[in-house]
Design a protein around this motif. Sequence first.
Motif, PDB file in Angstrom:
ATOM      1  N   ALA A 142     -32.503  37.763 -66.024  1.00  0.00           N
ATOM      2  CA  ALA A 142     -31.885  36.946 -64.976  1.00  0.00           C
ATOM      3  C   ALA A 142     -32.891  36.448 -63.946  1.00  0.00           C
ATOM      4  N   PHE A 143     -33.945  37.234 -63.685  1.00  0.00           N
ATOM      5  CA  PHE A 143     -34.877  36.828 -62.636  1.00  0.00           C
ATOM      6  C   PHE A 143     -35.662  35.571 -62.988  1.00  0.00           C
ATOM      7  N   ARG A 144     -35.624  35.142 -64.245  1.00  0.00           N
ATOM      8  CA  ARG A 144     -36.303  33.902 -64.621  1.00  0.00           C
ATOM      9  C   ARG A 144     -35.709  32.708 -63.852  1.00  0.00           C
ATOM     10  N   ALA A 145     -34.395  32.738 -63.646  1.00  0.00           N
ATOM     11  CA  ALA A 145     -33.749  31.641 -62.906  1.00  0.00           C
ATOM     12  C   ALA A 145     -34.296  31.570 -61.486  1.00  0.00           C
ATOM     13  N   ASP A 146     -34.492  32.740 -60.858  1.00  0.00           N
ATOM     14  CA  ASP A 146     -35.057  32.765 -59.508  1.00  0.00           C
ATOM     15  C   ASP A 146     -36.473  32.207 -59.499  1.00  0.00           C
ATOM     16  N   GLN A 147     -37.258  32.530 -60.533  1.00  0.00           N
ATOM     17  CA  GLN A 147     -38.626  32.029 -60.605  1.00  0.00           C
ATOM     18  C   GLN A 147     -38.645  30.499 -60.694  1.00  0.00           C
ATOM     19  N   VAL A 148     -37.824  29.973 -61.591  1.00  0.00           N
ATOM     20  CA  VAL A 148     -37.783  28.521 -61.774  1.00  0.00           C
ATOM     21  C   VAL A 148     -37.278  27.842 -60.500  1.00  0.00           C
ATOM     22  N   TRP A 149     -36.232  28.410 -59.905  1.00  0.00           N
ATOM     23  CA  TRP A 149     -35.668  27.868 -58.667  1.00  0.00           C
ATOM     24  C   TRP A 149     -36.742  27.739 -57.592  1.00  0.00           C
ATOM     25  N   ARG A 150     -37.541  28.796 -57.427  1.00  0.00           N
ATOM     26  CA  ARG A 150     -38.567  28.781 -56.382  1.00  0.00           C
ATOM     27  C   ARG A 150     -39.666  27.769 -56.685  1.00  0.00           C
ATOM     28  N   TRP A 151     -40.006  27.637 -57.953  1.00  0.00           N
ATOM     29  CA  TRP A 151     -41.011  26.641 -58.314  1.00  0.00           C
ATOM     30  C   TRP A 151     -40.532  25.237 -57.960  1.00  0.00           C
ATOM     31  N   VAL A 152     -39.252  24.974 -58.232  1.00  0.00           N
ATOM     32  CA  VAL A 152     -38.717  23.620 -58.007  1.00  0.00           C
ATOM     33  C   VAL A 152     -38.501  23.342 -56.526  1.00  0.00           C
ATOM     34  N   TYR A 153     -37.857  24.280 -55.800  1.00  0.00           N
ATOM     35  CA  TYR A 153     -37.423  24.002 -54.438  1.00  0.00           C
ATOM     36  C   TYR A 153     -38.315  24.586 -53.345  1.00  0.00           C
ATOM     37  N   GLN A 154     -39.179  25.536 -53.677  1.00  0.00           N
ATOM     38  CA  GLN A 154     -40.140  26.014 -52.687  1.00  0.00           C
ATOM     39  C   GLN A 154     -41.486  25.313 -52.831  1.00  0.00           C
ATOM     40  N   LEU A 155     -41.896  25.101 -54.089  1.00  0.00           N
ATOM     41  CA  LEU A 155     -43.237  24.585 -54.341  1.00  0.00           C
ATOM     42  C   LEU A 155     -43.258  23.139 -54.816  1.00  0.00           C
ATOM     43  N   GLY A 156     -42.086  22.584 -55.119  1.00  0.00           N
ATOM     44  CA  GLY A 156     -42.020  21.168 -55.492  1.00  0.00           C
ATOM     45  C   GLY A 156     -42.545  20.866 -56.878  1.00  0.00           C
ATOM     46  N   ALA A 157     -42.440  21.816 -57.800  1.00  0.00           N
ATOM     47  CA  ALA A 157     -42.949  21.607 -59.156  1.00  0.00           C
ATOM     48  C   ALA A 157     -42.281  20.410 -59.812  1.00  0.00           C
ATOM     49  N   GLN A 158     -43.082  19.576 -60.475  1.00  0.00           N
ATOM     50  CA  GLN A 158     -42.574  18.413 -61.185  1.00  0.00           C
ATOM     51  C   GLN A 158     -42.699  18.563 -62.696  1.00  0.00           C
ATOM     52  N   SER A 159     -43.188  19.719 -63.125  1.00  0.00           N
ATOM     53  CA  SER A 159     -43.339  19.990 -64.550  1.00  0.00           C
ATOM     54  C   SER A 159     -43.186  21.495 -64.789  1.00  0.00           C
ATOM     55  N   PHE A 160     -42.500  21.837 -65.862  1.00  0.00           N
ATOM     56  CA  PHE A 160     -42.367  23.256 -66.205  1.00  0.00           C
ATOM     57  C   PHE A 160     -43.720  23.866 -66.560  1.00  0.00           C
ATOM     58  N   SER A 161     -44.642  23.057 -67.015  1.00  0.00           N
ATOM     59  CA  SER A 161     -45.943  23.557 -67.445  1.00  0.00           C
ATOM     60  C   SER A 161     -46.746  24.165 -66.303  1.00  0.00           C
ATOM     61  N   THR A 162     -46.435  23.799 -65.059  1.00  0.00           N
ATOM     62  CA  THR A 162     -47.185  24.332 -63.912  1.00  0.00           C
ATOM     63  C   THR A 162     -46.693  25.711 -63.470  1.00  0.00           C
ATOM     64  N   MET A 163     -45.603  26.189 -64.032  1.00  0.00           N
ATOM     65  CA  MET A 163     -45.001  27.458 -63.597  1.00  0.00           C
ATOM     66  C   MET A 163     -45.740  28.622 -64.242  1.00  0.00           C
ATOM     67  N   ASN A 164     -46.906  28.971 -63.695  1.00  0.00           N
ATOM     68  CA  ASN A 164     -47.818  29.878 -64.387  1.00  0.00           C
ATOM     69  C   ASN A 164     -47.415  31.347 -64.378  1.00  0.00           C
ATOM     70  N   ASN A 165     -46.343  31.710 -63.669  1.00  0.00           N
ATOM     71  CA  ASN A 165     -45.859  33.093 -63.761  1.00  0.00           C
ATOM     72  C   ASN A 165     -44.633  33.198 -64.673  1.00  0.00           C
ATOM     73  N   VAL A 166     -44.350  32.109 -65.393  1.00  0.00           N
ATOM     74  CA  VAL A 166     -43.244  32.061 -66.353  1.00  0.00           C
ATOM     75  C   VAL A 166     -43.855  32.006 -67.755  1.00  0.00           C
ATOM     76  N   PRO A 167     -43.352  32.825 -68.708  1.00  0.00           N
ATOM     77  CA  PRO A 167     -43.921  32.844 -70.066  1.00  0.00           C
ATOM     78  C   PRO A 167     -43.998  31.449 -70.685  1.00  0.00           C
ATOM     79  N   LEU A 168     -45.078  31.192 -71.395  1.00  0.00           N
ATOM     80  CA  LEU A 168     -45.318  29.877 -71.979  1.00  0.00           C
ATOM     81  C   LEU A 168     -44.180  29.429 -72.879  1.00  0.00           C
ATOM     82  N   LEU A 169     -43.690  30.321 -73.739  1.00  0.00           N
ATOM     83  CA  LEU A 169     -42.619  29.954 -74.662  1.00  0.00           C
ATOM     84  C   LEU A 169     -41.370  29.525 -73.903  1.00  0.00           C
ATOM     85  N   PHE A 170     -41.079  30.212 -72.816  1.00  0.00           N
ATOM     86  CA  PHE A 170     -39.904  29.858 -72.016  1.00  0.00           C
ATOM     87  C   PHE A 170     -40.101  28.500 -71.342  1.00  0.00           C
TER      88      PHE A 170
END
Length: 339
Positions: free
Chosen positions: A8-36
């Motif tokens: 479940a915590f993966r959703a929190d990770q993605v959420w923070r990347w998008v709304y805290q850090l302004g990520a525009q690509s999933f590839s930049t989320m370096n604390n999220v497993p590559l396959l995911f």
Amino acid sequence: MELLKEPAFRADQVWRWVYQLGAQSFSTMNNVPLLFRETLGLHYSLERTQEHQVLISKDKTIKWLLAFSDANEVETVWIPEQTRSTLCISSQVGCTLNCKFCHTGTQPLVRNLRAGEIVAQLLHAKDVLQDWPSHAPTRKINNIVMMGMGEPLLNYEQVAKAIQIMMHPQGLDISRKKITLSTSGIVPQIKRCAEELGVNLAISLHAVTDELRNHLVPINKKYPINELLQACRDYASITGCRKITFEYVMLKGVNDSPADAKKLVDLIKGIPAKINLIPFNPWPGTELECSTESNIKQFAAIIEKAGYIAPVRTPRGEDIMAACGQLKSASIKAKAYQA
């Protein structure tokens, strides 16, 4: 589906990347497993809105014409000031209300914006202004006003969802005290807004009699002034809000007499309020004129003598048609429809 097997915590990770850090690509989320990340990329997109035009005023106000995936467009305005800055966000493509003093009202409603499209306007502005991360102590956008194109309370579900995303403490983290929703008076939704959002409320009043308001703000025929003001009293009671803002556009020879000012004071009696006096901003084709400076000062003096704050709004972005009541996109269709 692989997405369902993640903790479940993966959703929190993605959420923070998008709304805290302004990520525009999933590839930049370096604390999220590559396959995911790769799986997310197959099913979802972080693509931003397209900027079709940007205009910068001599007073440094910026107006963006932003396009969505269906090519419909809205205008979004950033207003920088010395002590704060404000982003004016749209909630609909076009508008149905046909307020006589508003340029947007001359554009038919094309459709409601979805929550993601409303939030996307904020994300675009933060990208351009390099206003990431969202928790930075010196934010370049610290106030949000739902005062752009459209009537927010006629798109309540999507507007509410967007505001909740903006307020989320683990995301954009904008205080409800820094968000203002402006409405022309959709009475049934005002109570919902109080109970579910509790943001600052601004009422586009503009007249002190039903006869005149029916002409200037036609929705008044459905929700007359007395009903609207009672909803305001209820809003203040439910939210414990500091003040409800009443917006009053100053129209020469129409609503700017001393008698109008005195009637306005009587109407709002008992409501914690301030009155924003808005010099009319002309647009092509209008026959209305702005009140004279002396009439506006006299009007303000009467209100202030009664104990209310009555600031006169300084027009911003007039030279790029970004001032209050001037927004209008090019997305006009012959037949309006709701999304």
